[in-house]
Design a protein around this motif. Structure first.
Motif, PDB file in Angstrom:
ATOM      1  N   ARG A  62       0.837  -1.206   0.000  1.00  0.00           N
ATOM      2  CA  ARG A  62       0.000   0.000   0.000  1.00  0.00           C
ATOM      3  C   ARG A  62       0.863   1.243   0.000  1.00  0.00           C
TER       4      ARG A  62
ATOM      5  N   VAL B  57       2.054   1.723  -3.498  1.00  0.00           N
ATOM      6  CA  VAL B  57       0.946   2.156  -4.350  1.00  0.00           C
ATOM      7  C   VAL B  57       0.711   3.643  -4.141  1.00  0.00           C
ATOM      8  N   ASP B  58       0.694   4.040  -2.875  1.00  0.00           N
ATOM      9  CA  ASP B  58       0.477   5.450  -2.579  1.00  0.00           C
ATOM     10  C   ASP B  58       1.549   6.322  -3.223  1.00  0.00           C
TER      11      ASP B  58
ATOM     12  N   CYS C 159       3.380   5.751  -5.795  1.00  0.00           N
ATOM     13  CA  CYS C 159       3.254   5.801  -7.252  1.00  0.00           C
ATOM     14  C   CYS C 159       2.063   6.670  -7.654  1.00  0.00           C
TER      15      CYS C 159
ATOM     16  N   LYS D 190       6.977  -5.493  -8.687  1.00  0.00           N
ATOM     17  CA  LYS D 190       6.050  -6.239  -7.840  1.00  0.00           C
ATOM     18  C   LYS D 190       5.775  -7.641  -8.372  1.00  0.00           C
TER      19      LYS D 190
ATOM     20  N   TYR E  88      -7.496  -2.081  -3.565  1.00  0.00           N
ATOM     21  CA  TYR E  88      -6.735  -0.875  -3.239  1.00  0.00           C
ATOM     22  C   TYR E  88      -5.995  -0.357  -4.463  1.00  0.00           C
ATOM     23  N   PHE E  89      -5.462  -1.280  -5.199  1.00  0.00           N
ATOM     24  CA  PHE E  89      -4.758  -0.977  -6.444  1.00  0.00           C
ATOM     25  C   PHE E  89      -5.634  -0.121  -7.353  1.00  0.00           C
TER      26      PHE E  89
ATOM     27  N   ARG F 196      -6.756   3.434  -5.947  1.00  0.00           N
ATOM     28  CA  ARG F 196      -5.781   4.507  -5.945  1.00  0.00           C
ATOM     29  C   ARG F 196      -5.343   4.917  -7.345  1.00  0.00           C
ATOM     30  N   PHE F 197      -5.186   3.923  -8.215  1.00  0.00           N
ATOM     31  CA  PHE F 197      -4.596   4.247  -9.520  1.00  0.00           C
ATOM     32  C   PHE F 197      -5.608   4.805 -10.505  1.00  0.00           C
TER      33      PHE F 197
END
Lengths: 193, 193
Positions: A74, A77-78, A80, A111, A131-132, A135-136
DNA sequence: GCAAAAACGGAACAGCGTTCCGTATTCTCG
DNA sequence: CGAGAATACGGAACGCTGTTCCGTTTTTGC
């Protein structure tokens, strides 16, 4: 009862004790490095050693190995996703988009080790794909919209399609290949400018 | 140079020493039981203990864990395939077919633990799907052919289709469901008798 | 039968995840 | 600001793991 945290990051109630903050940060960055070089099955001691932290500290914050993996994921991800507005502020729309796509593929490539864990059937990772997306998609949507608004690219491509396409592009070895493919993709977007 | 065996079974050259034969058999049956109850990641010592054999013995015959897994798998494939002619000799064609299909699904159900290993990317398991086909297709072909020859079932279904269909049927929990599905399948085969 | 060869058993080693508790840090309140 | 309670820390210790190694036993070929 103090209600098991298991997450590590949010700290909903009180402010976080500074020593907790320090060891948590150290653990997360150390784990990120170790996971990248040795995979997510790397020995625990390697992580605690690199973080300069005792084993007990790790287990208090991340009782399960999957908790640590999830937290690192996470975090990245954040990072990025956060790169999108930063690039948007610094470059003109289409270039910002292209740069972010490269940033994103680097993220995906790093990843690869997670794929096995994701498909392992362990339900601890069920939340990650969500979550992926969560966020993206917004991050990419803004980049696409502003690029489309200024007439730099066409407007009939959805973020989901693009993310999907990128994820399936990174496999063939050689980052040079990926580089060319992204160039091609962006050119394709420009076509109906 | 005695040419590393790594396989355990065939014994191409000389006859096999009796003590070797014994410990090999003990190892294979013990491993089969342990794999079934604890999965293919079960501790080595559990297998050697149940086999009444030292650790060294195991490692001489199966230097890699994947060697043991492969050997057990092939053994059980053989056993299941060998059940086909046995059933054909004992029952009338269509019933023999149906009984074997049940036998086969029990085999598949027990091997769920292998799926993870198969898809783990470890190239040591690459030969298994091939062996699977190689042994089961002929076995099933004979059953289908004789059943079709006596007019018990239609003749336009290929063994590959049937194996494929069965493999995708076993998932939903409850063997009762599988039982009904096989009944349905065989009835479908009877339809154009 | 008797050496030589081959295979056996299991102790020993190194590395792992995880727990536990004495010690150090931080917070709270007078 | 200082004392006591609460919290978090480090790392030794435990039990379990895979794997190697070698003294002992079984089998073979003559």
């Amino acid at each position: 009862m103090p209600e098991r945290s298991t997450t590590g990051e949010p700290a909903p109630g009180r402010r976080m004790r500074p020593d907790v903050r320090r060891s948590l940060d150290a653990l997360l960055t150390a784990a990120a490095e170790v996971f990248e070089t040795e995979g997510v099955d790397a020995p625990v001691r390697r992580i605690t050693a690199k973080a300069g932290v005792g084993a007990g500290t790790l287990y208090r914050h991340f009782p399960q190995r999957s908790d640590l993996i999830t937290a690192v994921f996470r975090n990245e991800v954040d990072a990025c996703a956060a790169a999108a507005p930063a690039l948007a502020a610094q470059y003109e729309p289409v270039e910002a988009l292209e740069r972010w796509l490269h940033r994103f593929t680097r993220f995906i490539a790093a990843k690869q080790g997670l794929k096995a864990a994701l498909h392992s059937g362990d339900c601890a990772y069920e939340s990650l794909p969500g979550y992926f997306q969560e966020r993206f998609v917004p991050a990419l949507t803004r980049l696409l919209d502003t690029a489309a608004a200024t007439g730099g690219i066409r407007s009939d491509v959805t973020p989901d399609d693009l993310l999907q396409a990128l994820s399936s592009i990174i496999d063939p070895d050689g980052p040079e290949y990926t580089r060319r493919m992204i160039g091609l993709l962006v050119d394709g977007l420009r076509y109906r400018a």
